[in-house]
Structures are given as C-alpha cells and as structure tokens.
Design an enzyme around this catalytic site. Structure first.
Site, mmCIF file in Angstrom:
data_model
loop_
_atom_site.group_PDB
_atom_site.id
_atom_site.type_symbol
_atom_site.label_atom_id
_atom_site.label_comp_id
_atom_site.label_asym_id
_atom_site.label_seq_id
_atom_site.Cartn_x
_atom_site.Cartn_y
_atom_site.Cartn_z
ATOM 1 N N ASP A 64 0.806 -1.232 0.000
ATOM 2 C CA ASP A 64 0.000 0.000 0.000
ATOM 3 C C ASP A 64 0.836 1.278 0.000
ATOM 4 O OD1 ASP A 64 0.986 -0.118 2.534
ATOM 5 O OD2 ASP A 64 -0.915 0.246 3.548
ATOM 6 N N GLU A 65 2.056 1.201 -0.459
ATOM 7 C CA GLU A 65 2.893 2.395 -0.513
ATOM 8 C C GLU A 65 3.665 2.419 -1.825
ATOM 9 O OE1 GLU A 65 4.662 3.358 3.798
ATOM 10 O OE2 GLU A 65 5.071 1.345 3.076
#
Length: 359
Positions: A64-65
């Site tokens: 998620d980054e």
DNA sequence: TCTGGGGTCCTAGGACCC
DNA sequence: TCTGGGGTCCTAGGACCC
C-alpha cells in the site's frame, strides 16, 4: 498475529505484530477479519494504475505504498501539492479510502512526511524546513533505523536526528563502518537513492515459504512432510515466474526462538519441489543438536536466474512438476499434490507477494 | 502471554585461485 | 621460518521493511 489494526483498535494498544490472543484480551470486543491477499494484490495493482497517471517514475514500495518521482511532471498538475490533492481525491473517489501523502526532496524525507499525518495526511517538507523538523526528531522515526540501531546510537548519546547529524561523521564511520556514513547522511536528511521505476523490473532475488507449526514438534516425519510442502510451494512459484535457483536454504526455529539457517549451493539450477525437497532434507542433518522442539520451518531458494525456454527433453522431475502445474492451473492450487501432503497444512492460502511486482 | 510470513541488504570469515 | 595482494564464491547471521 495482527497484520494491521484499525484506528479504532489502536487506542487499546493493539498494533501490527501483536498475537491475536493478546489483542483480544486488551479489547474483547475487537472485530477480527482474516486477511484476503487476493483482494490486496488486486487493489495494489489498481492503485499503481492511478499513480501512473501522475508519473512514470513510480516504484511500488509495499502493498500500500509507493514512491513517485514527480520532478518532471508536477508542473502539469499545478505543483506537487495540487498533484497530491488530486491523487488523494482520485483514490477517495475510486476506493472510498483516505491515504497519506508526503512531499519532499528525497525518498527518506517523503516517507517521513507521509508518516507524520495519518490516516488522511498531506505533509510537505521543503528543503529549508528539513533541519527544523529533524533536529528534535527521534532517530527511530526514520525508515531504516530500527530497534537495534536505535540502541547502538543511544549508547553513543544519539537520540535525535539532530544528534545524529551533528555527530562527527568520521567517528561514526570508524565505529560502524559504511553503515556509519549512511546513518550520518540520514541524520541530516540526505538521501540520493533514486526512485526505481517499475519498468526496470527488479529481478527477484529469492523465494521462500515458512510455517510456524500448530504445535512445536520433535518428530522427524512431521518436519519432513512440512519441508516437502514448503519445497513444493517454492517450486510452484519459481515455475510460475519462470525462475530457477542455485541455492537451497532451510531455516529452523526452535521453541526457545533460537533460529538457524543452513544453505547449500548446488551444481545446477532447480525449480521442482522434489529437487528442492531432497536438498532441503539433506540440510537437516547439519543443524546443531538442540534439546528444544521445532517451532518454525522455512525453505528458501536463492541465486535465481530467469529460466530460458525449456528444452524438449525434460528430466523426470520436470515432467512431474509440469503435469502438476497444468492440472493446478486449471483446477486450482493443490488440486494435484503428493500423497504425503494429502492431509493439508495450515498456511496454504498464502499468495505470492511478488504478484504485485509483475505488474 | 509470548513473539506470522515474505522479502532485501549488509557483514564477516573461509576456501580457493592466480 | 614465514609467507602479498586481489578476486570470486560460499556460508551464517543479523538488521530492517511491509
């Protein structure tokens, strides 16, 4: 264990990595949801699609980054801040999710900025603000400085990035070698690591699977079956992504948490569960004797090369593996498996973490 | 009351070769 | 009696990230 804790759960002291039992003790009403790796991979891929609208210098950092180098594109969006706002809006419209964005001159500071305001943040660190922010900031807040490094630095009287930046660099280098230099740079907010764009496709370096047993064991046949299962899983993924590997490693963790690894490099390159297993099994004899039962086993294959198209003549091992793949591709993972693995192990739901990278 | 799973990178010592 | 310098490959352990 807890993979992620919602913001509602955090005030109770629940955080990632905590054993589930402990989490439920401090917050008996907590709602627990089992992970859904396929959903995460799917979402990650869609997220990367959104990011790619803003720059092609885009590096996926985790599920998620991502790092976006917008040096050459931010003007199209009216500057970094406006770009970030539009990015956030896009994600909110698409997923109904908030996200946090950090804007800074380099990766180290951008990551720091993105962590400063969660879960719906937008923090910009301008070059002239760097020292003001770092001076009182605990070193541990920097990505790359963990518990151990924090301790080592504390022993030198270094608590904050300010302390770190002001500490004589040559002394730090003498004490810690190359790491010392890098740490000193981090303390002053410097980082020249480039954003590695996805289209350069970093080759995978190793593949592994591990499993913590439902109960600690001393039984060789349980460990052996476990190794076979892990070897089959690793082999399956190697073949899926067309890799072959030269080095096979086995990790054992005993009940006292002492962890040992034994590895060997073999003549050729392997990608079948059977071959990986036979190497893994032979490694088992090399572990130091322990009075402790075994808690965790892992099988890893490294020194990978991208496999060239198979020749017409396949070794028997390869024919087995290939047949297995064809069946499992069509009817689902583990439809066809060795008889000794008919009784399933826990942990078979794991999705290859590399899946997102392939996009 | 214990502590998951999957990766990357770095270090240090030893074997072996020229 | 002591024995350089440089290179690669291998193994084991550890820090760190999510």
């Amino acid at each position: 264990v807890v993979a992620a804790a919602s913001y509602e759960a955090r005030p109770f002291g629940i955080k990632a990595g905590m054993p589930l039992r402990q989490a439920l003790r401090v917050c008996p009403n907590a709602i627990t949801i089992e992970g859904n790796p396929r959903k995460y991979v799917d979402t990650t891929i869609r997220l990367l699609g959104i990011f790619s609208r803003f720059t092609d210098l885009l590096e996926a950092f985790s599920v998620d980054e991502a790092f976006l180098d917008v040096t050459h594109t931010h003007h199209l969006w009216g500057g970094p801040r406006k770009l970030a706002l539009q990015l956030k809006e896009h994600i909110r419209d698409t997923f109904g999710l908030t996200c946090s964005v950090g804007i800074a001159p380099n990766r180290l500071l951008a990551k720091l900025a993105s962590d400063m305001q969660k879960p719906d943040g937008l923090v910009e660190i301008a070059p002239e603000d760097v020292w003001g922010i770092l001076e009182k900031l605990p070193v541990r807040k920097l990505c790359g400085i963990g518990e151990q490094t924090e301790k080592v630095l504390a022993a030198l009287g270094i608590q904050t990035c300010g302390d770190l930046g002001k500490f004589p660099e040559d002394r730090l280098s003498r004490l810690l070698g190359r790491v010392g230099r890098v740490l000193h740079q981090m303390g002053t907010g410097q980082d020249d690591t480039p954003v590695h764009p996805y289209f350069h496709e970093l080759p995978t370096k190793s593949m592994s699977h591990m499993i913590t047993l439902p109960e600690d064991t001393r039984a060789p046949e349980i460990m052996s079956r476990c190794l076979l299962q892990l070897a089959e899983q690793v082999g399956r993924r190697l073949r899926l992504e067309r890799y072959r590997g030269k080095t096979v490693a086995v990790t054992l963790r005993y009940a006292d948490f002492k962890t040992y690894i034994r590895q060997k490099s073999i003549g050729g390159f392997v990608d079948s569960g059977g071959e990986i297993f036979s190497q893994a099994r032979s490694l088992m004899t090399r572990f130091p004797p322990s009075a402790q039962p075994v808690r965790m086993l892992a099988v890893a294959v490294s020194q990978l090369i991208k496999a060239i198209e198979q020749m017409n003549v396949l070794a028997e091992e390869d024919r087995h593996a290939k047949a297995q793949d064809v069946v499992n591709d069509r009817f689902g993972e583990f439809t066809l498996r060795r008889a000794s693995l008919l009784i399933p192990f826990p942990g078979q739901k794991i999705v290859a973490p590399g899946t997102a990278r392939k996009l």
